[in-house]
Design a protein around this motif. Structure first.
Motif, short mmCIF file in Angstrom:
data_model
loop_
_atom_site.label_atom_id
_atom_site.label_comp_id
_atom_site.label_asym_id
_atom_site.label_seq_id
_atom_site.Cartn_x
_atom_site.Cartn_y
_atom_site.Cartn_z
N ALA A 1 0.83 -1.20 0.00
CA ALA A 1 0.00 0.00 0.00
C ALA A 1 0.87 1.25 0.00
N PRO A 2 0.35 2.36 -0.49
CA PRO A 2 1.09 3.62 -0.41
C PRO A 2 1.38 4.00 1.04
N GLU A 3 2.49 4.65 1.25
CA GLU A 3 2.89 5.05 2.61
C GLU A 3 1.81 5.91 3.28
N ARG A 4 1.11 6.74 2.49
CA ARG A 4 0.14 7.66 3.08
C ARG A 4 -1.02 6.93 3.76
N GLU A 5 -1.22 5.64 3.43
CA GLU A 5 -2.32 4.89 4.02
C GLU A 5 -1.92 4.19 5.31
N ARG A 6 -0.63 4.20 5.60
CA ARG A 6 -0.17 3.50 6.80
C ARG A 6 -0.43 4.33 8.07
N VAL A 7 -0.81 3.63 9.12
CA VAL A 7 -1.08 4.29 10.40
C VAL A 7 -0.04 3.90 11.46
N PHE B 1 7.56 -10.65 7.57
CA PHE B 1 6.92 -9.48 6.99
C PHE B 1 5.45 -9.76 6.74
N GLU B 2 4.59 -8.82 7.15
CA GLU B 2 3.16 -8.86 6.86
C GLU B 2 2.67 -7.41 6.72
N GLU B 3 1.75 -7.19 5.81
CA GLU B 3 1.08 -5.90 5.73
C GLU B 3 -0.42 -6.13 5.71
N VAL B 4 -1.13 -5.43 6.59
CA VAL B 4 -2.57 -5.61 6.78
C VAL B 4 -3.31 -4.38 6.28
N THR B 5 -4.39 -4.60 5.58
CA THR B 5 -5.31 -3.53 5.20
C THR B 5 -6.67 -3.81 5.83
N VAL B 6 -7.20 -2.83 6.55
CA VAL B 6 -8.53 -2.97 7.15
C VAL B 6 -9.57 -2.77 6.06
N LYS B 7 -10.45 -3.74 5.90
CA LYS B 7 -11.47 -3.68 4.85
C LYS B 7 -12.82 -3.19 5.38
N ALA B 8 -13.16 -3.54 6.61
CA ALA B 8 -14.44 -3.14 7.17
C ALA B 8 -14.34 -3.14 8.68
N VAL B 9 -15.11 -2.25 9.32
CA VAL B 9 -15.14 -2.17 10.79
C VAL B 9 -16.60 -2.20 11.25
N GLY B 10 -16.78 -2.37 12.57
CA GLY B 10 -18.13 -2.36 13.13
C GLY B 10 -18.98 -3.52 12.65
N GLN B 11 -18.36 -4.65 12.40
CA GLN B 11 -19.07 -5.80 11.86
C GLN B 11 -19.65 -6.68 12.97
#
Length: 450
Positions: free
Chosen positions: A61-67, A209-219
């Motif tokens: 993912a682009p760096e700007r999306e990392r938290v 190494f792992e990179e996680v992207t959150v797809k949905a919350v409040g499920q």
């Protein structure tokens, strides 16, 4: 927690390196260690499961999306209140599933131990989780993991010691890493994850190494005993280029792990999340008695009694679907092994049935009581494997006993603990020498101490 590689693939993870040339590389970890985001995207080279390096970079993912690019501050790191991380309130979770075509089972337990890890020059106290996975009932991978909560409520992964087993003995330690040595501390759970957030729970290319992207919350998602609110769904990309879809839920942590192909792991139950009030149904005691009889002497008659007791218990109490499927399958395997008169398959299937039975007790009895029963189970299994002169199985049994003992010894009377320690030491020495007679004698001592 994080991706678990098959034992055959663990050593290949060590071969991963940062790409040069065609990919623009920045400092490993972006700004996680320094607190300043990198100007370009990291390039982590894909390493295939067979160990072959490729020229392909992972699609990060682009760096700007990392938290996870800030520097965490740890004032009270052992107080983990983030509801989506297992160390916040879970004492133990049990996973069941199938991996590589075999029954796969995991025990994840919060230990009382506090580990001090150096992060950005600071001594950080971390909570400790013990991970133990079993393939076909036998120990496959062991890890000790360390986590700390930053002041903003995010949880950070500070490293792990990993031991991968083959035929009861350590084959390698691939995947071991430590913050400040192998790479930076890595965010494993944001304070308040939002769809689109990206973070790296492991961020040491060349090791893990792992990179996680959150797809949905409040499920609201299915849990072992009913709907669970407040879950998130994520997609995780691994160093070999594979992806995993995960559901992470309050009171459980990683609730389900959907890996490429037919493999699936999911939580069977969690303590204290799934603890039921009141006494256990009488049918559970009857099931356990029948299972112990079949474990000690598996015959057509004892297996049939265990099956009947299982049917009676399932009609009397709620059983998570995955655990019910596992018990059905393992009882079928045990019956088939008895008919085939295959002693090795009988021992393995009987062990798995007994493990399933004790998992059911977690809903109704204190964790310490179940752990004590697990110690007794592994002592019985060691006696059976010693009698069969199966040195690999005995070595694995000794490891399983030691790991279970690590979880309960702090609450044991010192004099009794000393006797158990001495018996386990004698068993380990016998197992290492492949001396099954000495192992059997040590097991008798251990059974007496237990």
């Amino acid at each position: 927690m994080r991706t678990r590689y098959p034992a055959a693939a663990v050593s290949t993870v060590l071969a991963a390196t940062l790409a040069t040339g065609g990919c623009t590389a920045s400092a490993v970890g972006g700004g996680a260690a320094s607190g300043t985001p990198s100007a370009s995207t990291d390039c982590v080279r894909v390493v295939e499961e067979n160990g072959r390096k490729t020229d392909e970079c992972l699609p990060l993912a682009p760096e700007r999306e990392r938290v996870d690019l800030g520097t965490p501050v740890f004032s009270n790191p052992t107080e983990v209140t983030n509801p989506l991380h297992a160390s916040s309130r879970v004492q133990q979770v049990i996973y069941d599933g199938h991996v590589d075509g075999k029954p796969f089972r995991t025990e994840l337990t919060l230990l009382p131990d506090i580990k001090t890890v150096t992060v950005n020059g600071e001594q950080v106290r971390a909570r400790t989780l013990q991970y133990v996975s079993f393939s076909d009932g036998r120990v496959k991978e062991v890890a000790t993991d360390w986590f700390a909560q930053a002041d903003d409520g995010s949880v950070w992964y500070l490293g792990e010691d990993v031991f991968n087993y083959e035929n009861g003995v350590v084959e390698n330690t691939g995947g071991t890493w430590r913050a400040g040595k192998s790479g930076p501390a890595a965010m494993i759970m944001p304070r308040d994850p939002k769809a689109g957030d990206v973070y790296r729970p492991e961020n040491s290319p060349g090791t893990v190494f792992e990179e996680v992207t959150v797809k949905a919350v409040g499920q609201t998602v299915p849990g072992p005993y009913g709907p669970v609110k407040g879950a998130i769904r994520t997609t995780e990309i691994n160093q070999d280029g594979t992806r995993e879809n995960k559901v992470i839920a309050p009171g459980y942590g990683e609730l389900t792990i959907d890996e490429p192909g037919p493999d699936l792991e999911a939580i069977t139950l969690a303590v204290p999340t799934d603890v039921a009030p009141g006494p256990a149904p009488s049918e559970l005691a009857a099931l356990s008695a029948a299972v112990r009889a079949a474990h000690a002497d598996a015959t057509d008659a004892t297996v049939a009694k265990a099956r009947a007791a299982w049917d009676a218990y399932r009609a009397a109490d709620r059983v998570p679907q995955l655990l019910a499927q596992q018990m059905d399958r393992d009882l079928d395997s045990l019956a088939a092994a008895v008919k085939a008169r295959d002693a090795a398959l009988v021992r393995g299937a009987a062990l798995r049935v007994a493990q399933n039975d004790l998992d059911l007790h977690l809903r109704h009895e204190p964790l310490a009581t179940v752990e004590a029963a697990r110690l007794a189970l592994w002592a019985r299994q060691t006696a059976l494997d010693s009698a069969a002169r199966d040195t690999g199985a005995v070595a694995g049994d000794a490891t399983s006993l030691e790991l279970t003992w690590d979880r309960v010894k702090h609450d044991t009377d010192p004099a009794r603990a000393a006797r158990i320690d001495a018996a386990l030491k004698a068993l380990r020495e016998a197992a290492d020498r492949k001396d099954v007679q000495a192992a059997h004698q040590a097991t008798d001592r251990l059974a007496s101490a237990l």
